[in-house]
Design a protein around this motif. Structure first.
Motif, mmCIF file in Angstrom:
data_model
loop_
_atom_site.group_PDB
_atom_site.id
_atom_site.type_symbol
_atom_site.label_atom_id
_atom_site.label_comp_id
_atom_site.label_asym_id
_atom_site.label_seq_id
_atom_site.Cartn_x
_atom_site.Cartn_y
_atom_site.Cartn_z
ATOM 1 N N HIS A 71 -1.923 61.659 65.808
ATOM 2 C CA HIS A 71 -2.316 63.038 65.506
ATOM 3 C C HIS A 71 -1.115 63.730 64.886
ATOM 4 O O HIS A 71 -0.032 63.760 65.475
ATOM 5 N N ASN A 113 -1.870 52.759 67.457
ATOM 6 C CA ASN A 113 -2.766 52.533 66.326
ATOM 7 C C ASN A 113 -3.394 53.825 65.805
ATOM 8 O O ASN A 113 -3.927 53.859 64.716
ATOM 9 N N THR A 114 -3.354 54.881 66.604
ATOM 10 C CA THR A 114 -3.898 56.154 66.111
ATOM 11 C C THR A 114 -2.867 57.254 66.335
ATOM 12 O O THR A 114 -2.070 57.190 67.267
ATOM 13 N N PHE A 130 -7.177 61.960 66.737
ATOM 14 C CA PHE A 130 -6.230 60.950 66.260
ATOM 15 C C PHE A 130 -6.638 60.358 64.914
ATOM 16 O O PHE A 130 -7.815 60.158 64.652
ATOM 17 N N LYS A 131 -5.633 60.093 64.044
ATOM 18 C CA LYS A 131 -5.923 59.506 62.726
ATOM 19 C C LYS A 131 -5.201 58.164 62.592
ATOM 20 O O LYS A 131 -4.190 57.958 63.241
ATOM 21 N N PRO A 132 -5.686 57.252 61.703
ATOM 22 C CA PRO A 132 -5.004 55.959 61.591
ATOM 23 C C PRO A 132 -3.606 56.080 60.983
ATOM 24 O O PRO A 132 -3.353 56.970 60.177
#
Ligand code: F6R
Length: 575
Positions: free
Chosen positions: A203, A200-201, A216-218
């Motif tokens: 980088h 779900n996340t 981490f990004k969505p």
């Protein structure tokens, strides 16, 4: 262009690897492979051809308790698509997958060979794993760091080793790499499609980063938009990709010391006094640009031929002629047949092609691969960019001319300027009716006019023609009225005043004129401003992007399927 995946912390990691590679298969499918650590031991499975061959092989392997793995689907650049050249590449206790190109691999290979380290593949990638094992003295991360410091080029790398069986090492420079997580599970991929549904996340690893990550990004919510990277159509994505693709196309070729083609040597051109270029469609237009460049700089006569015509007109083919074919797909029937005809007549042959192992590549004496990656939009954009760039480099090579900086500036000019894209989007609504378009230009901007017109007509279904600006008054100007749309490609560097007069002649007869130039022409109706450049090829590449965007935006407004226009196919294997 290849695809890579990696995974740690899930049961049966091989399932994720195969599924992930399937998502990336469109990027390259001449071989594939996976490597896993199973009970501390490395297991490597590879297969030539499509992914299903690898899937079959994996079914016959018994796994105990694999904990992590890496995978790769290959689109050959260095070395033929054989099992030995397929990734993962292995040493005695480690395996690596790699996207990109290691520029100094030959140098490293020689150094290691002196230390009695041997190589089994023809690839640039194998040096990574051999270097890593050479540097290994009990600390895998230290050895990985040293490896990373030694290699030059563009890469996304994943490496696993029996020495530290719980880790996946990664490094990135130039090629994309994402690491994603979901609780204790880690996933790697060269684009986000394989990760969706697992993590779900994510980088997005930065250039120069290696080792572990913590921010981490969505991820995007749906696979389809992920594959198109958020763009409306593949064609749009491919227009935006041109900057990266040209970097890849020129990597290791456009050097400070001049042009280097590993594929060629000067002796190949001995005894050559003429060149014939044979191609179809967009590739033919690229060939026409090549004629202007090669004749002007290298002083070699160049004839550019539409393959379907050349094929049947019993041309005079003399042995002092180099026969060049240009093709994105490498399968175009007419182009292929002219290549066979030239070979039969004893001519030396060279292919500029995007698809390794295609029929054209197999047939030609030599090939320069275009490295444009898989082009999904039927209307060719990024392949055209690499064809023109390769011809420009070839012209430099033949003329012993060094335009290193100018080539780099031309690549910069293909970065899409969002304000200009926005302006073209707005302008496009004014060009949906009328009785057709003329794209006009002089010199290299004439083939660009032909290409601009082809792009527009094939996806918008509006009639469009490319014309030499100076030729309009010999007939077509009779069509000029407010409903005739003219796109004028006006260079500051080549025949500016003469082209400007041609534009004014059309404006005076009330044609609706859109000028693309760094200088505004008062009399024209619309104007797209490019940057002021001191070389025509820099202007060429910026204008190329503008003509592509114009075609795209008009076609979108017409409600057409831009990626799959009616009546067309990506690879034309019939005559
Ligand atoms: C137009 C287009 C075609 C191809 C032509 C040759 O956008 O893509 O005109 O350029 O069919 O194809 P290749 O380069 O594969 O030989």
């Amino acid at each position: 262009m290849c695809g890579i995946v990696g995974v740690k912390g899930i049961k049966n990691p091989q399932d994720f690897l195969l599924e992930g590679l399937k998502e990336l298969e469109y990027r390259g499918y001449d071989s594939a492979g996976i490597a896993l650590i199973d009970e501390g031991e490395l297991k490597v499975i590879k297969a030539v051809g499509k992914l299903k061959n690898l899937e079959e092989k994996v079914k016959n392997v018994t796994f105990s308790n694999p904990t992590l793995g890496i995978g790769h689907t290959r689109w050959a650049t260095h070395g033929k698509p054989t099992e030995l050249n397929a990734h993962p590449h292995i040493g005695e206790f480690s395996a690596v997958v790699h996207n990109g190109i290691i520029e100094n691999y030959q140098e490293i290979k020689k150094e290691l060979e002196k230390e009695n380290i041997s190589f089994v593949s023809q690839t640039d990638t194998e040096v990574i794993v051999k270097l890593f094992e050479h540097f290994y003295e009990g600390d895998a991360f230290e050895a990985f760091k040293k490896t990373f410091e030694k290699i030059d080029g563009a890469y996304a790398i994943l490496l696993i080793t029996e020495k530290e069986p719980e880790k996946i090492f990664f490094a990135k420079k130039g090629s994309p790499l994402i690491v994603a997580k979901n609780e204790g599970k880690f996933f790697f991929a060269s684009s986000d499609a394989p990760l969706i549904g697992y993590a779900n996340t994510a980088h997005y690893v930065e250039d120069g980063e290696f080792g572990y990550v913590d921010s981490f990004k969505p991820l995007p919510a749906n696979k389809e938009s992920a594959k198109k990277g958020g763009f409306r159509f593949y064609m749009e994505k491919e227009i935006y990709e041109q900057y990266d693709v040209l970097k890849e196309n020129t990597l290791g070729r456009n050097t400070k010391d001049g042009i280097v083609f590993d594929e060629l040597d000067k002796s190949f051109f001995e005894g050559i006094n003429n060149i014939i270029i044979s191609a179809c469609g967009t590739s033919y237009h690229a060939g026409l640009v090549g004629k202007y460049l090669i004749e002007r700089d290298a002083k070699i006569r160049v004839d550019v031929e539409v393959a379907s015509e050349l094929r049947y007109r019993k041309p005079l083919l003399s042995k002092d002629t180099l026969f060049i074919v240009i093709s994105q797909s490498g399968e175009t029937a007419d182009t292929l047949e002219t290549l066979k005809m030239a070979k039969k007549a004893g001519l030396k042959t060279l292919a500029l092609c995007n698809m390794d192992n295609s029929s054209i590549v197999r047939e030609a004496d030599r090939t320069i691969l275009l490295r444009a990656g898989i082009e999904k939009g039927v209307a060719s954009t990024k392949a055209f960019a690499t064809q023109v760039m390769t011809l420009w480099m070839l012209s430099n090579y033949l003329a012993d001319k060094n335009e290193y900086e100018i080539i780099n500036q031309a690549i910069e000019a293909t970065k899409v300027n969002s304000k200009i894209h926005e302006k073209i989007k707005r302008l496009s609504k004014r060009y949906l009716h009328g009785h057709g378009f003329f794209f006009i230009g002089r010199d290299i901007f004439y083939p660009l006019a032909l290409e601009g017109a082809l792009k527009l007509k094939e996806i918008s279904y509006i009639h469009a023609e490319g014309y030499p600006a100076g030729e309009m008054k010999h007939g077509p100007i009779a069509l000029a009225d407010p409903e005739l749309f003219v796109v004028a490609l006006l260079s500051k560097n080549i025949l500016f005043e003469k082209t400007k007069s041609n534009i004014e002649e059309l404006a005076a007869r009330d044609a609706t004129v859109l000028t693309v130039s760094s200088e505004e022409i008062e009399l024209t109706d619309d104007y797209v401003k490019i940057s002021l450049a001191n070389h025509p090829m820099i202007e060429f590449f910026e204008m190329m992007v503008i003509t592509q965007l114009l075609a795209l935006e008009v076609a979108i407004r017409m409600g057409n399927d831009v990626d799959m226009p009616r009546n067309l196919a990506k690879s034309v294997t019939v005559e």
